[in-house]
Scaffold this motif. Structure first.
Motif, short mmCIF file in Angstrom:
data_model
loop_
_atom_site.label_atom_id
_atom_site.label_comp_id
_atom_site.label_asym_id
_atom_site.label_seq_id
_atom_site.Cartn_x
_atom_site.Cartn_y
_atom_site.Cartn_z
N ALA A 122 0.85 -1.20 0.00
CA ALA A 122 0.00 0.00 0.00
C ALA A 122 0.88 1.25 0.00
O ALA A 122 0.61 2.20 -0.75
CB ALA A 122 -0.92 -0.01 1.22
N ARG A 123 1.92 1.25 0.82
CA ARG A 123 2.81 2.42 0.87
C ARG A 123 3.54 2.62 -0.45
O ARG A 123 3.79 3.75 -0.85
CB ARG A 123 3.78 2.27 2.04
CG ARG A 123 3.11 2.54 3.36
CD ARG A 123 4.06 2.46 4.53
NE ARG A 123 3.40 2.95 5.73
CZ ARG A 123 3.68 2.52 6.95
NH1 ARG A 123 4.62 1.60 7.14
NH2 ARG A 123 3.03 3.02 7.98
N LYS A 124 3.88 1.55 -1.13
CA LYS A 124 4.51 1.70 -2.45
C LYS A 124 3.55 2.40 -3.41
O LYS A 124 3.98 3.20 -4.24
CB LYS A 124 4.91 0.33 -3.01
CG LYS A 124 6.15 -0.26 -2.38
CD LYS A 124 6.46 -1.61 -3.01
CE LYS A 124 7.55 -2.33 -2.27
NZ LYS A 124 7.80 -3.68 -2.82
N HIS A 125 2.27 2.08 -3.29
CA HIS A 125 1.27 2.73 -4.14
C HIS A 125 1.07 4.19 -3.74
O HIS A 125 0.88 5.06 -4.59
CB HIS A 125 -0.07 2.01 -4.06
CG HIS A 125 -0.08 0.67 -4.71
ND1 HIS A 125 0.12 0.47 -6.05
CD2 HIS A 125 -0.28 -0.57 -4.18
CE1 HIS A 125 0.06 -0.82 -6.33
NE2 HIS A 125 -0.18 -1.47 -5.21
N ILE A 126 1.09 4.45 -2.45
CA ILE A 126 0.83 5.81 -1.95
C ILE A 126 2.04 6.72 -2.17
O ILE A 126 1.90 7.83 -2.70
CB ILE A 126 0.46 5.77 -0.45
CG1 ILE A 126 -0.87 5.04 -0.25
CG2 ILE A 126 0.40 7.19 0.14
CD1 ILE A 126 -1.17 4.65 1.20
N TYR A 127 3.22 6.26 -1.73
CA TYR A 127 4.42 7.11 -1.72
C TYR A 127 5.43 6.78 -2.83
O TYR A 127 6.43 7.46 -2.94
CB TYR A 127 5.14 6.98 -0.38
CG TYR A 127 4.29 7.28 0.82
CD1 TYR A 127 3.96 8.59 1.17
CD2 TYR A 127 3.80 6.25 1.62
CE1 TYR A 127 3.18 8.85 2.28
CE2 TYR A 127 3.02 6.51 2.74
CZ TYR A 127 2.72 7.81 3.06
OH TYR A 127 1.95 8.07 4.16
N LYS A 128 5.16 5.71 -3.56
CA LYS A 128 6.11 5.21 -4.57
C LYS A 128 7.38 4.66 -3.91
O LYS A 128 8.43 4.54 -4.54
CB LYS A 128 6.49 6.29 -5.61
CG LYS A 128 5.31 6.98 -6.25
CD LYS A 128 4.51 6.03 -7.09
CE LYS A 128 3.42 6.77 -7.84
NZ LYS A 128 2.11 6.27 -7.59
N GLN A 129 7.26 4.33 -2.64
CA GLN A 129 8.33 3.70 -1.86
C GLN A 129 7.69 3.15 -0.58
O GLN A 129 6.55 3.50 -0.27
CB GLN A 129 9.43 4.70 -1.51
CG GLN A 129 8.96 5.86 -0.64
CD GLN A 129 10.05 6.87 -0.37
OE1 GLN A 129 10.77 7.26 -1.28
NE2 GLN A 129 10.19 7.27 0.89
N GLU A 130 8.42 2.31 0.15
CA GLU A 130 7.85 1.70 1.35
C GLU A 130 7.87 2.61 2.57
O GLU A 130 7.15 2.38 3.53
CB GLU A 130 8.58 0.39 1.68
CG GLU A 130 8.24 -0.73 0.73
CD GLU A 130 8.84 -2.06 1.13
OE1 GLU A 130 8.79 -2.41 2.32
OE2 GLU A 130 9.38 -2.74 0.24
N THR A 131 8.70 3.64 2.53
CA THR A 131 8.82 4.55 3.67
C THR A 131 7.89 5.75 3.47
O THR A 131 7.97 6.41 2.44
CB THR A 131 10.28 5.05 3.80
OG1 THR A 131 11.14 3.91 3.83
CG2 THR A 131 10.46 5.86 5.06
N PRO A 132 7.05 6.03 4.46
CA PRO A 132 6.15 7.18 4.33
C PRO A 132 6.93 8.49 4.19
O PRO A 132 8.02 8.64 4.72
CB PRO A 132 5.36 7.17 5.64
CG PRO A 132 5.43 5.76 6.12
CD PRO A 132 6.78 5.26 5.67
N LEU A 133 6.34 9.42 3.47
CA LEU A 133 6.91 10.74 3.27
C LEU A 133 6.02 11.79 3.92
O LEU A 133 4.82 11.59 4.06
CB LEU A 133 7.03 11.05 1.76
CG LEU A 133 7.94 10.13 0.96
CD1 LEU A 133 7.73 10.36 -0.54
CD2 LEU A 133 9.39 10.38 1.34
#
Length: 155
Positions: A13-24
């Motif tokens: 889900a984070r990859k879809h949201i932020y384009k990476q696994e770490t939240p921005l």
């Protein structure tokens, strides 16, 4: 068809949201949607206006801005943020010209939109949030109560 909850992955889900696994952190932009240099046209709005005008006065009319993930609300940069601000303002002002209208804006920073675990991607929330939205709409329209998950405008 609902998503298969057992296949949910927060990192995906984070990859879809932020384009990476770490939240921005969400970028901050000013709300200057009323500035004349940032005016946008919404030619399709007349369809909603015509529909609202055709409904009986006693009919409750509910307009909802859906709860996109908070980070996504700022994606696309300043121009896109200004477009969303102007869109929300335009539709709210147009809808509130009619009686018995409720405009519920879930597209804000809230306990729903800031929590990655509520989303499959920036636009699609999980079934639990879908059920919660039903409860919140009831709270806004029937109980006429505020909640930190939305901004309520009514006529």
């Amino acid at each position: 068809i609902s998503p298969q909850t057992h296949k949910y992955s927060l990192s995906q889900a984070r990859k879809h949201i932020y384009k990476q696994e770490t939240p921005l952190a969400k970028p901050k932009f000013p709300d200057n949607s009323t500035d004349p240099q940032f005016q946008f046209k919404f030619p399709q709005a007349h369809y909603m206006e015509t529909m609202l005008a055709s409904l009986p006065i006693e009919t409750r009319k509910i307009i909802i801005f859906v709860p996109y993930h908070s980070y996504y609300q700022s994606s696309g940069g300043l121009e896109n943020v200004r477009r969303w601000q102007a869109c929300k303002r335009h539709y709210k002002e147009m809808a509130l010209k009619f009686p018995n209208v409720y405009v519920i804006d879930f597209m804000i920073d809230s306990y729903i939109t800031k929590k990655d675990e509520n989303y499959w991607d920036p636009l699609h929330y999980n079934l639990k949030i879908g059920e919660k939205l039903g409860q919140l709409i009831y709270k806004a329209v029937i109980k006429n109560k505020e909640d930190p998950a939305y901004i309520l405008y009514r006529q």
